[in-house]
Every structure is written in C-alpha cells, then in structure tokens.
Design a protein around this motif. Structure first.
Motif, PDB file in Angstrom:
ATOM      1  N   SER A  27       0.835  -1.197   0.000  1.00 28.26           N
ATOM      2  CA  SER A  27       0.000   0.000   0.000  1.00 28.26           C
ATOM      3  C   SER A  27       0.871   1.248   0.000  1.00 28.26           C
ATOM      4  O   SER A  27       2.100   1.181   0.020  1.00 28.26           O
ATOM      5  CB  SER A  27      -0.908  -0.011   1.234  1.00 28.26           C
ATOM      6  OG  SER A  27      -0.147   0.280   2.384  1.00 28.26           O
ATOM      7  N   TYR A  53      -2.332  -2.813  -3.289  1.00 28.77           N
ATOM      8  CA  TYR A  53      -3.066  -2.781  -2.035  1.00 28.77           C
ATOM      9  C   TYR A  53      -3.351  -4.159  -1.449  1.00 28.77           C
ATOM     10  O   TYR A  53      -3.508  -4.297  -0.246  1.00 28.77           O
ATOM     11  CB  TYR A  53      -4.391  -2.041  -2.229  1.00 28.77           C
ATOM     12  CG  TYR A  53      -4.210  -0.575  -2.547  1.00 28.77           C
ATOM     13  CD1 TYR A  53      -3.934   0.336  -1.532  1.00 28.77           C
ATOM     14  CD2 TYR A  53      -4.291  -0.105  -3.853  1.00 28.77           C
ATOM     15  CE1 TYR A  53      -3.768   1.683  -1.805  1.00 28.77           C
ATOM     16  CE2 TYR A  53      -4.116   1.247  -4.133  1.00 28.77           C
ATOM     17  CZ  TYR A  53      -3.849   2.132  -3.115  1.00 28.77           C
ATOM     18  OH  TYR A  53      -3.668   3.455  -3.400  1.00 28.77           O
ATOM     19  N   GLY A  77      -2.720  -3.706   2.510  1.00 28.80           N
ATOM     20  CA  GLY A  77      -3.658  -2.605   2.672  1.00 28.80           C
ATOM     21  C   GLY A  77      -5.099  -3.040   2.793  1.00 28.80           C
ATOM     22  O   GLY A  77      -5.844  -2.544   3.633  1.00 28.80           O
ATOM     23  N   THR A  78      -5.531  -3.982   1.932  1.00 31.15           N
ATOM     24  CA  THR A  78      -6.924  -4.402   1.911  1.00 31.15           C
ATOM     25  C   THR A  78      -7.026  -5.806   1.330  1.00 31.15           C
ATOM     26  O   THR A  78      -6.101  -6.267   0.638  1.00 31.15           O
ATOM     27  CB  THR A  78      -7.771  -3.431   1.060  1.00 31.15           C
ATOM     28  OG1 THR A  78      -9.125  -3.877   1.023  1.00 31.15           O
ATOM     29  CG2 THR A  78      -7.262  -3.358  -0.371  1.00 31.15           C
ATOM     30  N   ARG A 140      -6.901   3.522   7.057  1.00 28.15           N
ATOM     31  CA  ARG A 140      -8.269   3.031   6.954  1.00 28.15           C
ATOM     32  C   ARG A 140      -8.855   3.409   5.594  1.00 28.15           C
ATOM     33  O   ARG A 140      -8.486   4.425   5.009  1.00 28.15           O
ATOM     34  CB  ARG A 140      -9.126   3.623   8.070  1.00 28.15           C
ATOM     35  CG  ARG A 140      -8.720   3.156   9.465  1.00 28.15           C
ATOM     36  CD  ARG A 140      -9.437   3.956  10.528  1.00 28.15           C
ATOM     37  NE  ARG A 140      -9.007   5.349  10.488  1.00 28.15           N
ATOM     38  CZ  ARG A 140      -9.695   6.361  11.024  1.00 28.15           C
ATOM     39  NH1 ARG A 140     -10.847   6.120  11.615  1.00 28.15           N
ATOM     40  NH2 ARG A 140      -9.238   7.590  10.964  1.00 28.15           N
ATOM     41  N   TYR A 141      -9.771   2.587   5.115  1.00 27.24           N
ATOM     42  CA  TYR A 141     -10.396   2.829   3.819  1.00 27.24           C
ATOM     43  C   TYR A 141     -11.843   3.268   4.044  1.00 27.24           C
ATOM     44  O   TYR A 141     -12.742   2.454   4.230  1.00 27.24           O
ATOM     45  CB  TYR A 141     -10.315   1.577   2.946  1.00 27.24           C
ATOM     46  CG  TYR A 141      -8.895   1.266   2.534  1.00 27.24           C
ATOM     47  CD1 TYR A 141      -8.343   1.860   1.403  1.00 27.24           C
ATOM     48  CD2 TYR A 141      -8.088   0.425   3.295  1.00 27.24           C
ATOM     49  CE1 TYR A 141      -7.027   1.610   1.039  1.00 27.24           C
ATOM     50  CE2 TYR A 141      -6.780   0.173   2.940  1.00 27.24           C
ATOM     51  CZ  TYR A 141      -6.253   0.772   1.805  1.00 27.24           C
ATOM     52  OH  TYR A 141      -4.943   0.524   1.455  1.00 27.24           O
ATOM     53  N   LYS A 143     -13.987   4.373   2.035  1.00 27.30           N
ATOM     54  CA  LYS A 143     -14.966   4.022   1.010  1.00 27.30           C
ATOM     55  C   LYS A 143     -15.669   2.697   1.313  1.00 27.30           C
ATOM     56  O   LYS A 143     -16.745   2.427   0.783  1.00 27.30           O
ATOM     57  CB  LYS A 143     -14.307   3.954  -0.374  1.00 27.30           C
ATOM     58  CG  LYS A 143     -13.318   2.819  -0.572  1.00 27.30           C
ATOM     59  CD  LYS A 143     -12.789   2.835  -2.002  1.00 27.30           C
ATOM     60  CE  LYS A 143     -11.827   1.694  -2.253  1.00 27.30           C
ATOM     61  NZ  LYS A 143     -11.357   1.669  -3.661  1.00 27.30           N
ATOM     62  N   TYR A 144     -15.066   1.850   2.164  1.00 28.46           N
ATOM     63  CA  TYR A 144     -15.722   0.608   2.567  1.00 28.46           C
ATOM     64  C   TYR A 144     -16.657   0.820   3.757  1.00 28.46           C
ATOM     65  O   TYR A 144     -17.360  -0.106   4.164  1.00 28.46           O
ATOM     66  CB  TYR A 144     -14.687  -0.451   2.961  1.00 28.46           C
ATOM     67  CG  TYR A 144     -13.668  -0.774   1.897  1.00 28.46           C
ATOM     68  CD1 TYR A 144     -13.985  -0.752   0.548  1.00 28.46           C
ATOM     69  CD2 TYR A 144     -12.373  -1.117   2.255  1.00 28.46           C
ATOM     70  CE1 TYR A 144     -13.044  -1.047  -0.423  1.00 28.46           C
ATOM     71  CE2 TYR A 144     -11.415  -1.421   1.288  1.00 28.46           C
ATOM     72  CZ  TYR A 144     -11.759  -1.377  -0.043  1.00 28.46           C
ATOM     73  OH  TYR A 144     -10.812  -1.675  -0.998  1.00 28.46           O
ATOM     74  N   SER A 149     -13.913  -1.475   6.650  1.00 27.49           N
ATOM     75  CA  SER A 149     -12.461  -1.333   6.683  1.00 27.49           C
ATOM     76  C   SER A 149     -11.865  -2.180   7.808  1.00 27.49           C
ATOM     77  O   SER A 149     -10.839  -2.855   7.627  1.00 27.49           O
ATOM     78  CB  SER A 149     -12.070   0.127   6.884  1.00 27.49           C
ATOM     79  OG  SER A 149     -10.673   0.287   6.969  1.00 27.49           O
ATOM     80  N   SER A 152     -11.818  -5.803   6.815  1.00 28.53           N
ATOM     81  CA  SER A 152     -10.730  -6.042   5.867  1.00 28.53           C
ATOM     82  C   SER A 152      -9.399  -6.173   6.589  1.00 28.53           C
ATOM     83  O   SER A 152      -8.600  -7.089   6.317  1.00 28.53           O
ATOM     84  CB  SER A 152     -10.681  -4.900   4.851  1.00 28.53           C
ATOM     85  OG  SER A 152      -9.605  -5.068   3.955  1.00 28.53           O
ATOM     86  N   LYS A 153      -9.149  -5.262   7.523  1.00 28.24           N
ATOM     87  CA  LYS A 153      -7.891  -5.327   8.282  1.00 28.24           C
ATOM     88  C   LYS A 153      -7.828  -6.607   9.115  1.00 28.24           C
ATOM     89  O   LYS A 153      -6.753  -7.201   9.272  1.00 28.24           O
ATOM     90  CB  LYS A 153      -7.762  -4.104   9.197  1.00 28.24           C
ATOM     91  CG  LYS A 153      -7.730  -2.776   8.484  1.00 28.24           C
ATOM     92  CD  LYS A 153      -6.526  -2.600   7.579  1.00 28.24           C
ATOM     93  CE  LYS A 153      -6.508  -1.206   6.974  1.00 28.24           C
ATOM     94  NZ  LYS A 153      -5.392  -1.012   6.034  1.00 28.24           N
ATOM     95  N   HIS A 196      -4.682   8.921   6.733  1.00 27.84           N
ATOM     96  CA  HIS A 196      -3.289   8.536   6.538  1.00 27.84           C
ATOM     97  C   HIS A 196      -2.435   8.999   7.719  1.00 27.84           C
ATOM     98  O   HIS A 196      -2.681  10.079   8.276  1.00 27.84           O
ATOM     99  CB  HIS A 196      -2.735   9.147   5.251  1.00 27.84           C
ATOM    100  CG  HIS A 196      -3.316   8.559   4.004  1.00 27.84           C
ATOM    101  ND1 HIS A 196      -4.601   8.822   3.598  1.00 27.84           N
ATOM    102  CD2 HIS A 196      -2.775   7.711   3.082  1.00 27.84           C
ATOM    103  CE1 HIS A 196      -4.840   8.169   2.468  1.00 27.84           C
ATOM    104  NE2 HIS A 196      -3.751   7.487   2.141  1.00 27.84           N
TER     105      HIS A 196
END
Length: 267
Positions: A27, A53, A77-78, A140-141, A143-144, A149, A152-153, A196
C-alpha cells in the motif's frame, strides 16, 4: 502513571545491515516507509509497478520485478480486489476503464495466505536466506465504511499471523497497524484527511522499526551518513563561491570515506 499503551516489538531472529538490498511492495504506506529507507541509502526498490493494495497484487509485483533482495517488506492494505469479468483475473489497476468491466470481491484469509506464501516462495527461490517482513497498513479505507475497513484489516491480520507460522525463520511480523491505532492513537498523528498517518507518525514507525531490526553496523552507518546527507542537501547562496566549492570538496571526501568503509554504499 502511564498515559499510553506501548506496543511490544518481538526481536526478530535476523538483523538488517547497512545499505542492504531491499524490496518494498504494498500500500501507499510501503511508499512512505520505503522512501525513508532510500534516504538512508539502503538499496531499496519501492513499488516498482505502483502501489499494490492487496495480497494478489503483491504477488504479481514480486513475479514481475525479478528482484532478489536480502530483505523484503510486504505492506497489506486491503483484501478487496477487482476481477476483470472477461478473463476472471485479478487486476492490479483498472487503468481508468469502465467500472462495468470489473467485479469487486473480497479475498478470504486462506486466499490471502496463499498469495503471500507464493510471493515468499518466489523470493526464496531467487535468493537463499531471504527475510520477509509483513505488516498491515494502518491506513483506513473510508470508502468501505469504517466497519468494512475494520473487517478487511482483520482478514489481513489473520493472514499475516498464519504466514508467520507457516514460514518460521523467514517471515516476521511488524506491528505498524497496532502502533498507529493502539500506541499513538491520536488524530494529531494523522494527515489532514484523518486517514493517513502524518509524517511524524511515519518517522516514529521508522524509529521503532530501525531499533528492532537494524544491526549495530547499520545504526552506525546512519549516524555517519546523517551529517553528509545534510551537507549534500545544503542550498548555497552562491554556488560559485570559493567557500562553497571548498565545502563541497570536503563533503565529497567524506562520501569517499563512507564508500571505502561500506562497500555497498552508493551515493
């Protein structure tokens, strides 16, 4: 009294030497930390085909780049991937093609482990004794959604843990995700987007990583390189002056001395 929870770093069973040949894939956090390694004159290749990612894309980069580093760092990242409908393949970049050509899906823990284990195997086949550090990006994302997020992590954390258990002596885990979320845990350590890590947070992670992984020789080199780096970055008022030319001559003598002391050092 303690005012923060400090993350414990397990001491790895290897050390990174000065000017080590390294590969960073993952990422945008891999970009940030890899750039810091390049500044300190590690022979680092950083995301040669752009940011990757997910574990499948990390494998794709490892296959393509042909690198044979002494140490590689994978930043996960994801677990979200995009599949090209026409071929069923996972793509690394949609290349601005229409969204309708792709289907988004999530990788399972087993799939993540499979892709990462294959990437480690490719590197091990190119260089005997390669070491791989795996970490999960703290970014963190949004958009999810924040719950999405976190899920995913969680998948990536489980996959990283499994990989370490499968490849003892080759793969180690560095807790960048935990450092940002459990130790720093304050929005002053984030960039203005609040997602970020800030430059200060990246610098702190660099310090923690170097303390855990660097050999005494690597730490000495960085201390010897620091004044030379600062001298080379100096912006003179008059670059044609005799004083500045003398200053640069002395600086280049220091560069030569470093090259003689550390054979892998390249300016």
């Amino acid at each position: 009294m303690q005012f923060r929870t400090k993350v414990t770093i397990d001491k790895p069973d290897f050390e990174i030497g000065p000017c080590e040949e390294m590969l960073f894939v993952g990422s945008c956090f891999a970009d940030n930390i890899g750039r810091r390694f390049k500044e300190e004159k590690f022979r680092a290749t950083v995301n040669p085909y752009g940011v990757m990612y997910n574990p499948a894309s990390i494998l794709h980069t490892v296959r393509r780049c042909g690198a044979a580093p002494g140490v590689a760092l994978f930043t996960l990242g994801t677990n979200h991937v995009y599949v090209l409908n026409e071929t069923g393949e996972i793509v690394d970049n949609c290349a601005k093609r229409p969204q309708r050509l792709f289907t988004e899906r999530v990788l399972t823990v087993d799939e993540c482990v499979g892709y990462l284990d294959e990437a480690v195997g490719v590197l091990a086949g190119r260089r005997n004794g390669v070491k791989v550090v795996v970490t999960v990006s703290p970014i963190r994302y949004a958009k999810y959604g924040y719950h999405g997020s976190a899920l995913s992590k969680a998948v990536l954390l489980l996959a990283a843990d499994r990989l370490v258990g499968m490849r003892p002596g080759t793969v180690s885990y560095f807790p960048a995700y935990e450092i940002v979320n459990d130790e720093l845990r304050d929005y002053r350590f984030y960039a203005p987007d609040m997602l970020h890590p800030s430059a200060q947070a990246v610098e702190y992670i660099w310090e923690v990583f170097s303390d855990a992984y660097f050999s005494p020789a690597a730490k000495r080199f960085i201390e010897e390189w620091r004044p030379v780096k600062e001298a080379l970055g100096h912006k003179p008022f008059n670059p044609e002056s005799a004083e500045y030319k003398e200053f640069m001559n002395k600086t280049m003598l220091k560069v030569k001395a470093l090259s003689e002391k550390y054979p892998n050092f390249v300016l």
